[in-house]
Design a protein around this motif. Structure first.
Motif, mmCIF file in Angstrom:
data_model
loop_
_atom_site.group_PDB
_atom_site.id
_atom_site.type_symbol
_atom_site.label_atom_id
_atom_site.label_comp_id
_atom_site.label_asym_id
_atom_site.label_seq_id
_atom_site.Cartn_x
_atom_site.Cartn_y
_atom_site.Cartn_z
ATOM 1 N N UNK A 393 -14.880 -29.543 -3.226
ATOM 2 C CA UNK A 393 -16.195 -28.957 -3.439
ATOM 3 C C UNK A 393 -16.280 -28.182 -4.740
ATOM 4 N N UNK A 394 -15.247 -27.416 -5.047
ATOM 5 C CA UNK A 394 -15.243 -26.635 -6.290
ATOM 6 C C UNK A 394 -15.233 -27.557 -7.508
ATOM 7 N N UNK A 399 -18.307 -30.204 -11.911
ATOM 8 C CA UNK A 399 -18.732 -31.445 -12.545
ATOM 9 C C UNK A 399 -20.258 -31.518 -12.653
ATOM 10 N N UNK A 400 -20.951 -30.996 -11.662
ATOM 11 C CA UNK A 400 -22.411 -30.979 -11.725
ATOM 12 C C UNK A 400 -22.912 -30.193 -12.940
ATOM 13 N N UNK A 401 -22.122 -29.234 -13.374
ATOM 14 C CA UNK A 401 -22.493 -28.418 -14.530
ATOM 15 C C UNK A 401 -22.060 -29.051 -15.854
ATOM 16 N N UNK A 402 -21.031 -29.910 -15.822
ATOM 17 C CA UNK A 402 -20.380 -30.296 -17.072
ATOM 18 C C UNK A 402 -20.339 -31.797 -17.348
ATOM 19 N N UNK A 427 -17.928 -39.904 -13.393
ATOM 20 C CA UNK A 427 -18.525 -38.657 -12.882
ATOM 21 C C UNK A 427 -19.445 -38.975 -11.709
ATOM 22 N N UNK A 428 -20.210 -40.056 -11.852
ATOM 23 C CA UNK A 428 -21.060 -40.509 -10.742
ATOM 24 C C UNK A 428 -20.211 -40.819 -9.512
ATOM 25 N N UNK A 429 -19.071 -41.509 -9.726
ATOM 26 C CA UNK A 429 -18.177 -41.841 -8.613
ATOM 27 C C UNK A 429 -17.690 -40.576 -7.919
#
Length: 610
Positions: A393-394, A399-402, A427-429
Motif C-alpha cells: 500500500x505504501x 507511485x500514485x504521486x510519482x 506503473x499501471x501494472x
C-alpha cells in the motif's frame, strides 16, 4: 558440440567463445567450465566475491583450472540427466574419459561451512593420459598468493581467502601454481577437490568413496528439486534446463536471485557495453519468481519474498523512492562501480567492471514487476501477510504521486531520463495488481485514488504512447521510435492481444526490429542511449515476441519463431543475454532474463496449441 584439443575458440588458443561453457554451482556461487575442461570463471565463496579463476576475462592474468587429456582429442559436454552435474567427455585414439564437475549440495539450508568444488576424472574405455594445472589468481588477479604443496594436498593463501586443493593423484608445485600428470586405465579415476578453508574449516581429503557419496547426494538433490515441476509440455527438456539454470542463480542464504553469475562479458566484442550482473535486479528477480510459480516452484518465490521483507527492501527511503533498481545478494544498497584496467577483458573487450553504477537510476517499471510478482505469489503461493500488504500500500501510494515523470527506463540507458512508455505501462501494472489484491481479499486501500491514477496512466499511454505515423505504440511519449519492451503490453493485460492497435504494433515491430525470430531492443541510432557501439539481438525480447504472437493467435508463426530461438541455445541449453549477427552468444552468461522468458513463452505456447 565438438572442439579439437588445443583450439581455444575465436582467438586462437586464448579464449573459448562464451557459449562454449557449462555451469555448475551450489546455490551460493558458480563456476563456468569450458568444453576444453578448463574452469575459467569462479568466485568464492559467493557470486559477488572477487574471482579466483577469471581467464574468461583475461587469458593470461585471470587464473584458471585446466584439466584435459594430454593427447589430441575431441570433446562433448552435457549434463547428467535432470541435474546440474556437468560431464565433459574426451574422445581420443586410445580411449574415452570424462570429467564430472559439480559443487556438492545436499539441501537448501542457509548455512554451509564448507564450500567445495569436485572434479572427478574417469576413464571409461581404453587408456588416456591427463594433465591438470591449477592457477588461481585471487582478487580479480590483483592479489599475490603463496602455495604450500605436499604430494596430495596444496594450500593457496592470499590476504583475503585461502583455498585447499586435495587430489588422489600426485601434485607438483610450480611457482604460484600446482600441476599434475597422470594416466588412467579403463575403470580408474582421479578426484580433485577445492575447498575454501579457514580457522574453522581445515583441509579435508576427498577419497574415491567420498566423491561417490557426494556425487550421488548432489544428483539426488537436483532430481528431487526438479521433480516438483508441474510442466509436462512439448519442450520439457529446454524448460527444465532453464529452471535448473535459474535455480543455480539463487543465493540460498538470503533467497536472492542474481541477474547473471558473471561480470563484463561483452554485449559487443571490443565494445564498452560490459557490466557486472552479479546482483539482484528487482525486475529480473520478480520475473524469475513468475517463471518459477508457473512451473510450481513456490519455495523459490517464498524465499525471494523473505529476501524483500527480512531486509526491509520495500520500506526504503531514497531519491528513487521506496525501491532502488538492484541490491547486493545480502540486501546491501551500495554497489560502487569501478574498472579493473589490469584485466584486458574477454577477447580484449575493456573495460572490466565490478559493481554497478545503475543503482542510482530511477526505473519506475520495477514497481510493476515487483507488485505483479507479489500478486501472483498471493494468488498461486501463499496469501501475503498484513505487514506485506502495508508495504504494498505504501509503495502504491508513492507511485500514485510519482508515476508521471521521466526515468532511465528498463534498458538502463545512460543518455538521460525520458518519458518511456514501458515505465508508464509497468506503473499501471503495479497499481492495477494492487487493486486486484485489495478487491479479492477485501484489504484496506485508497481505491478511489488508486483507480484515478491507474486510469490516468492508461489514457496517457493510449493518447501519447501511440504513434499514428508508425501505426504502433512506441518507445517514448510523443516520439516515433519503436521499442521491443512494448511487447509486454498484452502480456501485462494492458491491451487485448487482438486489439487492432496492438496487431498494428506487432506488425511494425516485426518489420523493423525482428531478424529471423531474433529481436533487437531498439535502434540506438534512432534512440541514442549514451553508449558507443552496437549490440546483438536481445533474447528476452525474442521470447516476448513468441508470446505476443501466441496471444495474437498467430500460432504457426509463434511456434516457428520459438523453435528457431531454441537453435541459438548452446550445447547444454544455456543462453547469454544477446545473440550476435552470426549467432554467437554475447553478454553475461547465463542470463536469468532469457531463461525465465523461455519458460513463459513455452508455457503459453503449449497451452495455446492444446
Amino acid at each position: 558440440m565438438e572442439c579439437g584439443a588445443g583450439s581455444g575458440g575465436v582467438d586462437g588458443a586464448r579464449y573459448l567463445p562464451i557459449s562454449e561453457h557449462g555451469l555448475i554451482g551450489d546455490l551460493r556461487t558458480v563456476a563456468l567450465v569450458g568444453t576444453n575442461g578448463t574452469i575459467d570463471w569462479y568466485c568464492c565463496p559467493r557470486f559477488d566475491a572477487p574471482s579466483v579463476f577469471a581467464s574468461i576475462l583475461d587469458a593470461d592474468n585471470g587464473g584458471s583450472w585446466e584439466l584435459a587429456a594430454d593427447v589430441p582429442t575431441r570433446t562433448r559436454q552435457f549434463y547428467f540427466p535432470d541435474t546440474n552435474v556437468l560431464i565433459t567427455r574426451f574422445y581420443a585414439a586410445d580411449g574415452v574419459a570424462e570429467i564430472q564437475d559439480f559443487m556438492p549440495v545436499v539441501d537448501e539450508s542457509r548455512e554451509a561451512s564448507r564450500h567445495r568444488l569436485i572434479r572427478r576424472v574417469m576413464c571409461v574405455r581404453g587408456t588416456l593420459p591427463f594433465r591438470a594445472r591449477i592457477a588461481p589468481r585471487f582478487g580479480y588477479g590483483a592479489e599475490a598468493h603463496t602455495v604450500r604443496a605436499r604430494i596430495h594436498e596444496a594450500v593457496f593463501e592470499s590476504p583475503s581467502i585461502s583455498l585447499a586443493l586435495t587430489s588422489t593423484a600426485p601434485l607438483e608445485s610450480d611457482g604460484a601454481d600446482v600441476s599434475s600428470h597422470f594416466k588412467l586405465l579403463e575403470g580408474e579415476s582421479v578426484v580433485f577437490a577445492l575447498d575454501r578453508i579457514s580457522d574453522d574449516v581445515r583441509p579435508q581429503a576427498c577419497p574415491h568413496a567420498e566423491a561417490e557419496v557426494q556425487f550421488e547426494a548432489t544428483v539426488r538433490f537436483w532430481r528431487q528439486w526438479l521433480g516438483r515441476s508441474r510442466y509436462r509440455g512439448r519442450w520439457r527438456e529446454m524448460v527444465h534446463r532453464s529452471a535448473l539454470a535459474l535455480k543455480l542463480l539463487t543465493y540460498a542464504p538470503t533467497g536472492a536471485i542474481v541477474a547473471a553469475p558473471t561480470t563484463s562479458l561483452p554485449e559487443r566484442v571490443g565494445g564498452e557495453r560490459n557490466w557486472d550482473y552479479r546482483y539482484v535486479w528487482v525486475r529480473d528477480a520478480a520475473f524469475a519468481v513468475y517463471a518459477m510459480l508457473r512451473l510450481g516452484f513456490t519455495t523459490e518465490a517464498e524465499a525471494f519474498m523473505g529476501f524483500l521483507s527480512d531486509r526491509g527492501i520495500m520500506r526504503g527511503v531514497g531519491p528513487t523512492g521506496p525501491l532502488q533498481i538492484m541490491y547486493g545478494i545480502d540486501g546491501r544498497t551500495e554497489l560502487p562501480e569501478s574498472e579493473l584496467p589490469h584485466l584486458e577483458g574477454h577477447l580484449g573487450s575493456a573495460p572490466v567492471r565490478v559493481g554497478n553504477a545503475a543503482t542510482t537510476q530511477l526505473q519506475l517499471d520495477i514497481y510493476g514487476a515487483l507488485i505483479d510478482s507479489i500478486y501472483l505469489y498471493d494468488k498461486w503461493g501463499q496469501p501475503i501477510s498484513s505487514d506485506r500488504w502495508d508495504e504494498v500500500g505504501a509503495v502504491v501510494d508513492w507511485l500514485c504521486e510519482h508515476w508521471d515523470q521521466p526515468d532511465e527506463g528498463v534498458w538502463e540507458t545512460r543518455g538521460g531520463r525520458r518519458n518511456f512508455v514501458y515505465s508508464r505501462l509497468m506503473c499501471w501494472v503495479a497499481i492495477e495488481r494492487a487493486i486486484r489484491m485489495a478487491n479479492r481479499r477485501g484489504l484496506p486501500a485508497d481505491l478511489l485514488r488508486w483507480q484515478r491514477s491507474r486510469d490516468a496512466i492508461y489514457r496517457q499511454i493510449m493518447r501519447e504512447g501511440w504513434s499514428a505515423k508508425r501505426g504502433a505504440f512506441v518507445q517514448g511519449l510523443g516520439d516515433d521510435v519503436l521499442d521491443a519492451s512494448v511487447l509486454m503490453m498484452p502480456m501485462a493485460k494492458f491491451i487485448s492481444p487482438t486489439d487492432p492497435k496492438w496487431l498494428s504494433t506487432l506488425d511494425a515491430l516485426t518489420a523493423d526490429l525482428v531478424s529471423d525470430s531474433l529481436v533487437y531492443r531498439y535502434d540506438p541510432e534512432a534512440s541514442p542511449d549514451g553508449l558507443r557501439g552496437s549490440e546483438g539481438t536481445f533474447s528476452i525480447c525474442s521470447f516476448w515476441y513468441v508470446e505476443a504472437l501466441t496471444r495474437a493467435g498467430r500460432l504457426e508463426e509463434a511456434r516457428l519463431a520459438f523453435e528457431k530461438m531454441l537453435t541459438y541455445a548452446n550445447h547444454v541449453g544455456l543462453y547469454a543475454e544477446e545473440i550476435g549477427r552470426s549467432g554467437e552468444q554475447l553478454g553475461n552468461f547465463p542470463q536469468a532474463f532469457t531463461h525465465l522468458s523461455l519458460i513463459s513463452a513455452a508455457f503459453n505456447l503449449d497451452r495455446a496449441l492444446g
